[in-house]
Scaffold this active site. Sequence first.
Site, PDB file in Angstrom:
ATOM      1  N   ILE B  91       7.128  -3.181   5.140  1.00  0.00           N
ATOM      2  CA  ILE B  91       6.484  -1.966   5.640  1.00  0.00           C
ATOM      3  C   ILE B  91       5.006  -2.200   5.881  1.00  0.00           C
ATOM      4  O   ILE B  91       4.332  -2.831   5.071  1.00  0.00           O
ATOM      5  CB  ILE B  91       6.619  -0.825   4.600  1.00  0.00           C
ATOM      6  CG1 ILE B  91       8.085  -0.605   4.239  1.00  0.00           C
ATOM      7  CG2 ILE B  91       5.991   0.463   5.116  1.00  0.00           C
ATOM      8  CD1 ILE B  91       8.278   0.138   2.929  1.00  0.00           C
ATOM      9  N   CYS B  92       4.512  -1.687   7.006  1.00  0.00           N
ATOM     10  CA  CYS B  92       3.074  -1.726   7.244  1.00  0.00           C
ATOM     11  C   CYS B  92       2.523  -0.328   7.029  1.00  0.00           C
ATOM     12  O   CYS B  92       2.659   0.534   7.885  1.00  0.00           O
ATOM     13  CB  CYS B  92       2.783  -2.205   8.661  1.00  0.00           C
ATOM     14  SG  CYS B  92       1.027  -2.279   9.011  1.00  0.00           S
ATOM     15  N   LEU B  93       1.942  -0.111   5.855  1.00  0.00           N
ATOM     16  CA  LEU B  93       1.386   1.208   5.546  1.00  0.00           C
ATOM     17  C   LEU B  93       0.138   1.003   4.695  1.00  0.00           C
ATOM     18  O   LEU B  93       0.192   0.274   3.694  1.00  0.00           O
ATOM     19  CB  LEU B  93       2.431   2.050   4.787  1.00  0.00           C
ATOM     20  CG  LEU B  93       2.022   3.480   4.427  1.00  0.00           C
ATOM     21  CD1 LEU B  93       1.844   4.332   5.679  1.00  0.00           C
ATOM     22  CD2 LEU B  93       3.048   4.130   3.499  1.00  0.00           C
TER      23      LEU B  93
END
Lengths: 480, 199
Positions: B91-93
């Site tokens: 995930i890119c968060l």
Amino acid sequence: MNTEGDVDSDMECSDNECFGDDSDYYNTDDIDIEQVDPSKNDPEYFEFECLTEEQVERLLNESVELLSNNLQILPSLAKVLLHYHNWNVSEIIGKYRENASQLLINSRVKPSSAPASNNCSRYLTCPVCVLTHSSDKFLSLNCGHLFCKGCWTIHFEVQINQGISTGISCMARECEVLVPEDFVLKLVLQPNIKEKYLQYIFQDYVKSHPQLRFCPGPNCQVVIKSQDTKAKRATCSKCKSIFCFKCGIDYHAPTDCHTIQKWLTKCADDSETANYISAHTKDCPKCHICIEKNGGCNHMQCYNCKYDFCWMCLGDWKAHGSEYYECSRYKENPNIAHESVHAQAREALKKYLHYYERWENHLKSLKLEKETFDKLKTRINQKVMSGRGTWIDWQYLFTAASLLAKCRYTLQYTYPYAYYMDTGPRKELFEYQQAQLEAEIENLSWKIERAETTDRGDLENQMDIAEKRRTTLLKDFLDV
Amino acid sequence: MANIAAQRIKREFKEVIKSEEVAKCAIKLELVNDSFTELKGEIAGPPDTPYEGGNFVLEIKVPETYPFNPPKVRFVTKIWHPNISSVTGAICLDILKDQWAAAMTLRTVLLSLQALLSAAEPDDPQDAVVAKQYKENLEMFESTARHWTNIYAGGPDLNKDFNDKIRKLVEMGVEEHQARVALSSYNWDLERATEQLFS
Ligand SMILES: [Zn+2]
Ligand SMILES: [Zn+2]
Ligand SMILES: [Zn+2]
Ligand SMILES: [Zn+2]
Ligand SMILES: [Zn+2]
Ligand SMILES: [Zn+2]
């Protein structure tokens, strides 16, 4: 104050010192400095100081004191403001007068919304460790977000171990407030972590200060300071590294920082294709005997048939002496736009290789000339030992060798410059001057290789010509 | 495992169990082991998105330095989303990276991930192929994401056209998921997907 001219000339000449050892060329002792602006005559003129860590601390503290007295704020908050505003004291004071609160919010000293209100109960639960402690165990920044001291300490240790120092912020969600230095130092107790923190924060301060640069030399602690933040040549007084003050890599005039970066990346990417050209041997164009290049000079003479030719283009050397030395110039195919994609790619590679070959070749020549020079030194040493002259009598030869290195270094860096130039009259002028510089450098190299039999006046004359060509080219094309 | 981390996870676990989101079945949290180092999360696909009706399982690993460092979270359920890798579930968060704050909790993380499903950020992509489709052909992206939700997360929307194309490739000997990835990546152009698979 250390200028290029102050670098002491030494009998020992390391790779680096060769370029820095130009005492004879920047010797301004007999000129009244007040009257002459040295930057007018010397396109590479650069004033800078080499500072120790303590000197830098003192310098930074002066700004901190000035600001904290002026705004009546704590020194540690002044540091946060200075780091954020690249140490521009007057800009901060101006903004403070205009709108103090906005300045403090933008610099992440104050929260953007009203500080959290805290009830004054005697016991509180820390939102991080979820333990209940008496309220005197809690601390907050300007934002009012309370956390227990133990959690603050762990937070700092975790951040510092990840290399973060000036960027440590509050532990609350979406809170941007930065933790000032004194707050961290009060709570971090492990000496090794404290030490790391001080080291990182010092690095961050220097990096945010436009007038300061860390010397890029390995394990060198020196910081170079200059008012002039341009792409000029800085020489570290301690490790003798020579670098561009602006970008910190090897000095690269006349090419600018952006272009040299592009060039070096390209060379690294294309190293496979370019490999084949790094061969050390070529055949004599006349008698076809194999000749090994063992000196730096590109003016070759076949040991078999005595034919004089050019190492780079294998052309007759006599033609290179003429007004337009064509060897350094790349001749573009005029019809290339109509050729196939494949032919265009081949042409692009040919063009790149032309410049790369010369770039690489002058780099190699620099190394070979250093070897020649070392051998020369040994021979002179023997002469002096056997009573033929003194070291002072031969001093001019050392000056000549370091000048040759300096000129060839500049010549090497003219190739990336030319590669990225657009075709047109300016490029023609550049390549004309580059060719002239190249010719004079090869003449100088030829004479130095045969120094013991060359007339001293003749050699000194040649030095003068080569350096003039170099300065002329830089004056016209060094754009900093 | 460090004391603070275990303390925190115990407390957070209770917090989530009692939360109104759990009551509404929007999020779920389960312990995987009794050392509190790993948890299983679940979020419901938000309404009015291609993920509606799907249930997405998350793997949550709690580092020793938690909560001073963020938990490591990835999607176990395969999902078609610009900020989530269609291959690894990474995930890119920002809050799972440098914007993490020690005062945040697993509940914050689950709710932020749910918000991410409603509002993708294609300019900060994790999966470049998905992000490109999102920007160039939003409609195609939405039907692809809906199809993945149907297949992997139990979503309601059956896409007969997509399923037919996948079956054609499966009949040619391609593994089903691989076929789905190729077709999704080539805007369900059967010819180009075939070409890519057999080149
Ligand atoms: Zn605490
Ligand atoms: Zn705060
Ligand atoms: Zn140094
Ligand atoms: Zn530079
Ligand atoms: Zn010959
Ligand atoms: Zn030539």
